[in-house]
Design a protein around this motif. Structure first.
Motif, PDB file in Angstrom:
ATOM      1  N   LYS A 107      -7.397  14.395  26.497  1.00  0.00           N
ATOM      2  CA  LYS A 107      -7.132  13.040  26.975  1.00  0.00           C
ATOM      3  C   LYS A 107      -7.443  12.062  25.853  1.00  0.00           C
ATOM      4  N   ILE A 108      -6.451  11.251  25.495  1.00  0.00           N
ATOM      5  CA  ILE A 108      -6.629  10.253  24.441  1.00  0.00           C
ATOM      6  C   ILE A 108      -6.639   8.872  25.084  1.00  0.00           C
ATOM      7  N   GLU A 109      -7.710   8.149  24.818  1.00  0.00           N
ATOM      8  CA  GLU A 109      -7.784   6.756  25.257  1.00  0.00           C
ATOM      9  C   GLU A 109      -7.008   5.904  24.251  1.00  0.00           C
ATOM     10  N   ARG A 110      -6.944   4.634  24.509  1.00  0.00           N
ATOM     11  CA  ARG A 110      -6.215   3.736  23.609  1.00  0.00           C
ATOM     12  C   ARG A 110      -6.867   3.751  22.224  1.00  0.00           C
ATOM     13  N   GLY A 111      -6.046   3.903  21.202  1.00  0.00           N
ATOM     14  CA  GLY A 111      -6.547   4.005  19.840  1.00  0.00           C
ATOM     15  C   GLY A 111      -6.453   2.688  19.088  1.00  0.00           C
ATOM     16  N   ASP A 112      -7.030   2.681  17.897  1.00  0.00           N
ATOM     17  CA  ASP A 112      -6.961   1.537  16.987  1.00  0.00           C
ATOM     18  C   ASP A 112      -6.062   1.925  15.817  1.00  0.00           C
ATOM     19  N   TYR A 113      -5.237   0.963  15.373  1.00  0.00           N
ATOM     20  CA  TYR A 113      -4.281   1.231  14.302  1.00  0.00           C
ATOM     21  C   TYR A 113      -4.388   0.120  13.263  1.00  0.00           C
ATOM     22  N   ARG A 114      -4.459   0.516  11.982  1.00  0.00           N
ATOM     23  CA  ARG A 114      -4.491  -0.449  10.872  1.00  0.00           C
ATOM     24  C   ARG A 114      -3.579   0.070   9.771  1.00  0.00           C
ATOM     25  N   VAL A 115      -3.072  -0.851   8.971  1.00  0.00           N
ATOM     26  CA  VAL A 115      -2.182  -0.447   7.877  1.00  0.00           C
ATOM     27  C   VAL A 115      -2.633  -1.126   6.585  1.00  0.00           C
ATOM     28  N   SER A 116      -2.494  -0.390   5.470  1.00  0.00           N
ATOM     29  CA  SER A 116      -2.791  -0.955   4.151  1.00  0.00           C
ATOM     30  C   SER A 116      -1.843  -0.339   3.133  1.00  0.00           C
ATOM     31  N   ARG A 117      -1.684  -0.995   2.005  1.00  0.00           N
ATOM     32  CA  ARG A 117      -0.824  -0.485   0.930  1.00  0.00           C
ATOM     33  C   ARG A 117      -1.644   0.407   0.010  1.00  0.00           C
ATOM     34  N   GLU A 118      -1.026   1.459  -0.478  1.00  0.00           N
ATOM     35  CA  GLU A 118      -1.692   2.411  -1.364  1.00  0.00           C
ATOM     36  C   GLU A 118      -0.753   2.785  -2.508  1.00  0.00           C
ATOM     37  N   ILE A 119      -1.269   3.511  -3.459  1.00  0.00           N
ATOM     38  CA  ILE A 119      -0.526   4.067  -4.603  1.00  0.00           C
ATOM     39  C   ILE A 119       0.373   2.998  -5.229  1.00  0.00           C
ATOM     40  N   GLY A 120      -0.274   1.959  -5.671  1.00  0.00           N
ATOM     41  CA  GLY A 120       0.455   0.898  -6.375  1.00  0.00           C
ATOM     42  C   GLY A 120       1.545   0.257  -5.526  1.00  0.00           C
ATOM     43  N   GLY A 121       1.358   0.176  -4.233  1.00  0.00           N
ATOM     44  CA  GLY A 121       2.344  -0.453  -3.351  1.00  0.00           C
ATOM     45  C   GLY A 121       3.496   0.452  -2.960  1.00  0.00           C
ATOM     46  N   LEU A 122       3.496   1.719  -3.397  1.00  0.00           N
ATOM     47  CA  LEU A 122       4.592   2.638  -3.100  1.00  0.00           C
ATOM     48  C   LEU A 122       4.459   3.286  -1.721  1.00  0.00           C
ATOM     49  N   ALA A 123       3.262   3.287  -1.179  1.00  0.00           N
ATOM     50  CA  ALA A 123       3.025   3.946   0.114  1.00  0.00           C
ATOM     51  C   ALA A 123       2.183   3.050   1.007  1.00  0.00           C
TER      52      ALA A 123
END
Length: 184
Positions: A107-123
């Motif tokens: 059972k998975i409750e509501r998760g947290d999601y974040r995003v960031s840039r990596e590898i010189g902005g390529l990923a």
């Protein structure tokens, strides 16, 4: 005073006469209850020993991963980033994580999601934190399958603790990093 040796059979016969049917029934019930309690306790001790051994093994594997040197930066970042899934696949990749967990009885409750840039902005690095409740063996199988199916997925942190309600379940928090190519 001399003591006469009384055969065990005669002693038991005398005790039976003194206790009567009700006393014998009570004694038999106590004996059965004691045996059941002993068997239950033995089973619980074996389960606890197995869980402790499994925990020690998991801690050992985690420690060996902590001592492993970090993965070096790829020689060709553009080529590495090109092999990552496109950002448009992110919803289906996250949905697949949830679906596989549900199939395994987690059972998975509501998760947290974040995003960031990596590898010189390529990923892009998508940090996904999911509280998961269920059986430890199923959690372990789910994590193994998730990492096998998606090479752009990594486990950053795993916290596991025994559930407070004594059901044999565990409460855990899994911190994933899922890498995608950067949006154009």
């Amino acid at each position: 005073m001399s003591r006469h040796h009384v055969p065990l059979r005669l002693r038991l016969q005398h005790l039976t006469e003194q206790l009567g049917l009700a006393g014998l029934s009570g004694a038999a019930a106590l004996l059965v209850a004691g045996l059941l309690l002993s068997m239950t306790e033995l089973h619980a001790q074996r389960e606890l020993a197995a869980e402790r051994a499994e925990l020690i093994e998991a801690q050992s594997r985690l420690e060996s991963l902590r001592n492993r040197p970090p993965t070096p930066m790829p020689d060709d970042p553009e080529r590495f980033a090109a092999r990552l899934p496109p950002p448009a696949e992110l919803p289906s990749l996250i949905e697949a994580l949830h679906d596989d967990a549900a199939r395994r009885g987690l059972k998975i409750e509501r998760g947290d999601y974040r995003v960031s840039r990596e590898i010189g902005g390529l990923a892009q690095r998508h940090q996904i934190s999911l509280p998961v409740r269920g059986d430890y063996a199923r959690l372990q199988a789910w994590l193994r399958q998730a990492l096998h199916q998606n090479r752009a997925l990594a486990i950053d942190e795993l916290t596991v603790r025994r559930s407070a309600d004594d059901t044999g379940q565990i409460d855990s928090r899994v911190q994933f990093s899922l890498y995608t190519r950067s949006a154009p």
